[in-house]
Design an enzyme around this catalytic site. Structure first.
Site, PDB file in Angstrom:
ATOM      1  N   ARG A 143       0.852  -1.204   0.000  1.00 26.29           N
ATOM      2  CA  ARG A 143       0.000   0.000   0.000  1.00 26.29           C
ATOM      3  C   ARG A 143       0.872   1.232   0.000  1.00 26.29           C
ATOM      4  NH1 ARG A 143       1.814   3.257   4.304  1.00 26.29           N
ATOM      5  NH2 ARG A 143       1.365   2.379   6.342  1.00 26.29           N
ATOM      6  N   GLU A 176      -6.481   7.407   7.844  1.00 25.77           N
ATOM      7  CA  GLU A 176      -5.332   8.152   8.369  1.00 25.77           C
ATOM      8  C   GLU A 176      -4.773   9.125   7.323  1.00 25.77           C
ATOM      9  OE1 GLU A 176      -2.507   5.821  10.618  1.00 25.77           O
ATOM     10  OE2 GLU A 176      -0.861   7.086   9.922  1.00 25.77           O
ATOM     11  N   ARG A 230      -5.359   5.599   0.723  1.00 21.58           N
ATOM     12  CA  ARG A 230      -4.447   4.475   0.909  1.00 21.58           C
ATOM     13  C   ARG A 230      -4.722   3.590  -0.295  1.00 21.58           C
ATOM     14  NH1 ARG A 230      -2.088   3.520   6.212  1.00 21.58           N
ATOM     15  NH2 ARG A 230      -1.441   5.597   6.807  1.00 21.58           N
ATOM     16  N   CYS A 246       1.254  10.887   9.329  1.00 21.47           N
ATOM     17  CA  CYS A 246       2.169  10.299  10.319  1.00 21.47           C
ATOM     18  C   CYS A 246       3.585  10.312   9.742  1.00 21.47           C
ATOM     19  CB  CYS A 246       1.741   8.864  10.627  1.00 21.47           C
ATOM     20  SG  CYS A 246       2.857   8.021  11.773  1.00 21.47           S
ATOM     21  N   THR A 279       6.026   8.437  10.093  1.00 19.05           N
ATOM     22  CA  THR A 279       6.584   7.122   9.720  1.00 19.05           C
ATOM     23  C   THR A 279       6.216   6.738   8.296  1.00 19.05           C
ATOM     24  OG1 THR A 279       4.685   5.816  10.474  1.00 19.05           O
ATOM     25  CG2 THR A 279       6.384   6.301  12.107  1.00 19.05           C
ATOM     26  N   ARG A 293       4.098   0.657   2.379  1.00 21.30           N
ATOM     27  CA  ARG A 293       4.321  -0.483   3.279  1.00 21.30           C
ATOM     28  C   ARG A 293       4.049  -1.732   2.451  1.00 21.30           C
ATOM     29  NH1 ARG A 293       2.503  -3.839   7.677  1.00 21.30           N
ATOM     30  NH2 ARG A 293       0.281  -3.457   7.371  1.00 21.30           N
ATOM     31  N   ARG A 341       4.207  -7.036  12.578  1.00 18.62           N
ATOM     32  CA  ARG A 341       2.906  -6.672  13.172  1.00 18.62           C
ATOM     33  C   ARG A 341       2.079  -7.930  13.356  1.00 18.62           C
ATOM     34  NH1 ARG A 341       0.996  -1.037  10.039  1.00 18.62           N
ATOM     35  NH2 ARG A 341       2.928   0.070  10.403  1.00 18.62           N
ATOM     36  N   GLU A 387      -1.471  -3.149  12.577  1.00 17.27           N
ATOM     37  CA  GLU A 387      -0.810  -2.414  13.643  1.00 17.27           C
ATOM     38  C   GLU A 387      -1.568  -2.552  14.961  1.00 17.27           C
ATOM     39  OE1 GLU A 387      -0.413   1.767  12.811  1.00 17.27           O
ATOM     40  OE2 GLU A 387       1.614   1.591  13.585  1.00 17.27           O
TER      41      GLU A 387
HETATM   42  P1  ADP Z   1      -1.498  -0.062   7.017  1.00 17.92           P
HETATM   43  O1  ADP Z   1      -1.240  -1.190   6.141  1.00 17.92           O
HETATM   44  O2  ADP Z   1      -2.265   1.009   6.334  1.00 17.92           O
HETATM   45  O3  ADP Z   1      -0.229   0.421   7.634  1.00 17.92           O
HETATM   46  P2  ADP Z   1      -2.592  -1.817   9.153  1.00 17.92           P
HETATM   47  O4  ADP Z   1      -1.312  -2.265   9.764  1.00 17.92           O
HETATM   48  O5  ADP Z   1      -3.703  -1.463  10.076  1.00 17.92           O
HETATM   49  O6  ADP Z   1      -2.432  -0.509   8.241  1.00 17.92           O
HETATM   50  O7  ADP Z   1      -3.106  -2.951   8.160  1.00 17.92           O
HETATM   51  C1  ADP Z   1      -4.291  -2.784   7.459  1.00 17.92           C
HETATM   52  C2  ADP Z   1      -4.923  -4.105   7.101  1.00 17.92           C
HETATM   53  O8  ADP Z   1      -4.165  -4.760   6.102  1.00 17.92           O
HETATM   54  C3  ADP Z   1      -5.044  -5.084   8.255  1.00 17.92           C
HETATM   55  O9  ADP Z   1      -6.277  -5.753   8.177  1.00 17.92           O
HETATM   56  C4  ADP Z   1      -3.928  -6.051   7.983  1.00 17.92           C
HETATM   57  O10 ADP Z   1      -4.140  -7.335   8.531  1.00 17.92           O
HETATM   58  C5  ADP Z   1      -3.970  -6.103   6.474  1.00 17.92           C
HETATM   59  N1  ADP Z   1      -2.745  -6.624   5.872  1.00 17.92           N
HETATM   60  C6  ADP Z   1      -1.490  -6.126   5.988  1.00 17.92           C
HETATM   61  N2  ADP Z   1      -0.626  -6.852   5.286  1.00 17.92           N
HETATM   62  C7  ADP Z   1      -1.332  -7.856   4.699  1.00 17.92           C
HETATM   63  C8  ADP Z   1      -1.005  -8.939   3.856  1.00 17.92           C
HETATM   64  N3  ADP Z   1       0.245  -9.144   3.421  1.00 17.92           N
HETATM   65  N4  ADP Z   1      -2.009  -9.774   3.465  1.00 17.92           N
HETATM   66  C9  ADP Z   1      -3.278  -9.558   3.873  1.00 17.92           C
HETATM   67  N5  ADP Z   1      -3.646  -8.553   4.665  1.00 17.92           N
HETATM   68  C10 ADP Z   1      -2.693  -7.704   5.069  1.00 17.92           C
HETATM   69  C1  CIR Z   2       1.751   5.194  17.321  1.00 19.68           C
HETATM   70  O1  CIR Z   2       2.431   6.163  17.644  1.00 19.68           O
HETATM   71  O2  CIR Z   2       1.804   4.101  17.888  1.00 19.68           O
HETATM   72  C2  CIR Z   2       0.815   5.355  16.146  1.00 19.68           C
HETATM   73  N1  CIR Z   2       0.579   6.750  15.928  1.00 19.68           N
HETATM   74  C3  CIR Z   2       1.392   4.697  14.909  1.00 19.68           C
HETATM   75  C4  CIR Z   2       2.830   5.024  14.599  1.00 19.68           C
HETATM   76  C5  CIR Z   2       3.390   4.321  13.367  1.00 19.68           C
HETATM   77  N2  CIR Z   2       3.504   2.921  13.476  1.00 19.68           N
HETATM   78  C6  CIR Z   2       4.609   2.165  13.655  1.00 19.68           C
HETATM   79  O3  CIR Z   2       5.739   2.574  13.566  1.00 19.68           O
HETATM   80  N3  CIR Z   2       4.383   0.898  13.937  1.00 19.68           N
END
Ligand code: ADP
Ligand code: CIR
Length: 308
Positions: free
Chosen positions: A78, A177, A181, A223, A225, A232, A261, A266
């Site tokens: 993403r 956020e 995305r 954010c 990060t 990501r 994660r 997250e």
């Molecule tokens: P972001 O990807 O925007 O940083 P999150 O960590 O909250 O935010 O992840 C968003 C969603 O994407 C969650 O439901 C997570 O389980 C899913 N996800 C992340 N990586 C994968 C993957 N490789 N396959 C399937 N789902 C994924």
């Molecule tokens: C935090 O500070 O925990 C949230 N605002 C997310 C920060 C970014 N996530 C990460 O590095 N895992």
């Protein structure tokens, strides 16, 4: 945006990993004293750094790190994007958020082929469909306390939603956020194919929308990060052997520049020894390099798992 808004999420959530959010491009300059050390620490990117983007699929050329399909459940890449000339989510007004939604939905509606899909506004989604989409990893969660304190959940669910193609391999979250995305995902570990779909979608969207971009910080995100590539790239990977010692798993992943994660993203836990492993660094690294780093790190994790 005032300093108290920048640090609101960290103050409300002492367990934050980072705890700060920007309201617009100016926040990063005006509040450089808190932001710059965080950016340097998270991305290894100093004040003299310049970001470069590289979404050239031909330069990636990575093999599938799990051709036998024994460990990697799925791959997702993403990127976050925000529209040029609007505040970022924490400082966006209700009216501006609706304009962003309408602008993005209009652009998405003109995509064709495998990128064509429909937009589903959150306010008219039935609860069962919403739960299913969240459980299946397609949709963002609701009520995140970190986003709440940052002002990112104001007027929820107004102007929030998800666009996806029928196979859910191409998805766009609107006004979570970040304003967009943009997601490419599918079962298995064909990183090259997932990246190619994302790069193609981005090229199409860039013809229709202008994204907020800074010479120094790359794509601007709420954010710190996520700055830079705002990318990501992750796999969901089953590692039952390494799961016995999560601290060791995280240390091994970190050696390869990767972050671990839980199964639901997250701030979630791992279920059934499935972990979400992704590139940690997003700024001062190109998109191609970040995906290559993931491919190499995942191959190393699989090798370590097989030795157990
Ligand atoms: P972001 O990807 O925007 O940083 P999150 O960590 O909250 O935010 O992840 C968003 C969603 O994407 C969650 O439901 C997570 O389980 C899913 N996800 C992340 N990586 C994968 C993957 N490789 N396959 C399937 N789902 C994924
Ligand atoms: C935090 O500070 O925990 C949230 N605002 C997310 C920060 C970014 N996530 C990460 O590095 N895992």
């Amino acid at each position: 945006m005032r300093l108290e808004h920048v640090i609101a999420s960290g103050l409300a959530n002492p367990d934050s990993a980072v705890g700060v959010y920007a309201g617009d491009e100016e926040s990063y300059a005006l509040f450089a004293p808190p932001f710059d050390p965080i950016i340097a620490d998270y991305h290894g990117f100093g004040p003299g750094g310049r970001h470069e983007s590289d979404l050239e699929v031909a330069r990636l050329n990575v093999p599938n790190p799990d051709p036998a399909g024994r460990h990697v459940v799925s791959t997702r890449i993403r990127v976050a994007r925000n529209l040029c000339c609007f505040p970022l989510g924490p400082a966006l007004s209700k009216r501006e958020r609706r304009i962003v939604e309408a602008t993005v939905v209009r652009a998405l509606a003109s995509l064709s082929g495998d990128l064509a899909g429909n937009y589903y506004p959150l306010y008219e989604m039935d609860p069962a469909t919403k739960e299913r989409l969240i459980a299946d990893h397609f949709l963002f969660k609701e009520g995140d306390r970190f986003l709440e304190a940052a002002g990112l959940n104001r007027d929820w669910p107004d102007a929030r939603g998800i666009f996806h193609n029928p196979s859910k391999t191409f998805l766009v979250w609107v006004n979570e956020e970040d304003q967009l995305r943009i997601i490419s995902m599918e079962p298995g570990a064909e990183l090259q194919r997932v990246f190619a779909r994302l790069a193609r979608a981005l090229a199409e969207l860039e013809r229709r929308l202008t994204f907020a971009y800074s010479e120094r910080l790359g794509y601007l995100t709420s954010c710190p990060t996520n700055l830079g590539t705002a990318m990501r790239a992750s796999v969901h990977i089953r590692l039952p052997g390494l799961a016995a010692d999560e601290a060791r798993l995280k240390a091994l992943a970190a050696k390869h520049g990767l972050q671990v994660r839980g199964t639901h993203g997250e701030h979630s836990q791992s279920e059934g020894a499935v972990y979400d492993v992704s590139n940690k660094r997003r700024l001062g690294i190109t998109e191609v390099e970040a995906v290559r780093q993931l491919a190499e790190g995942v191959a190393a994790l699989i090798a370590a798992e097989q030795r157990i």
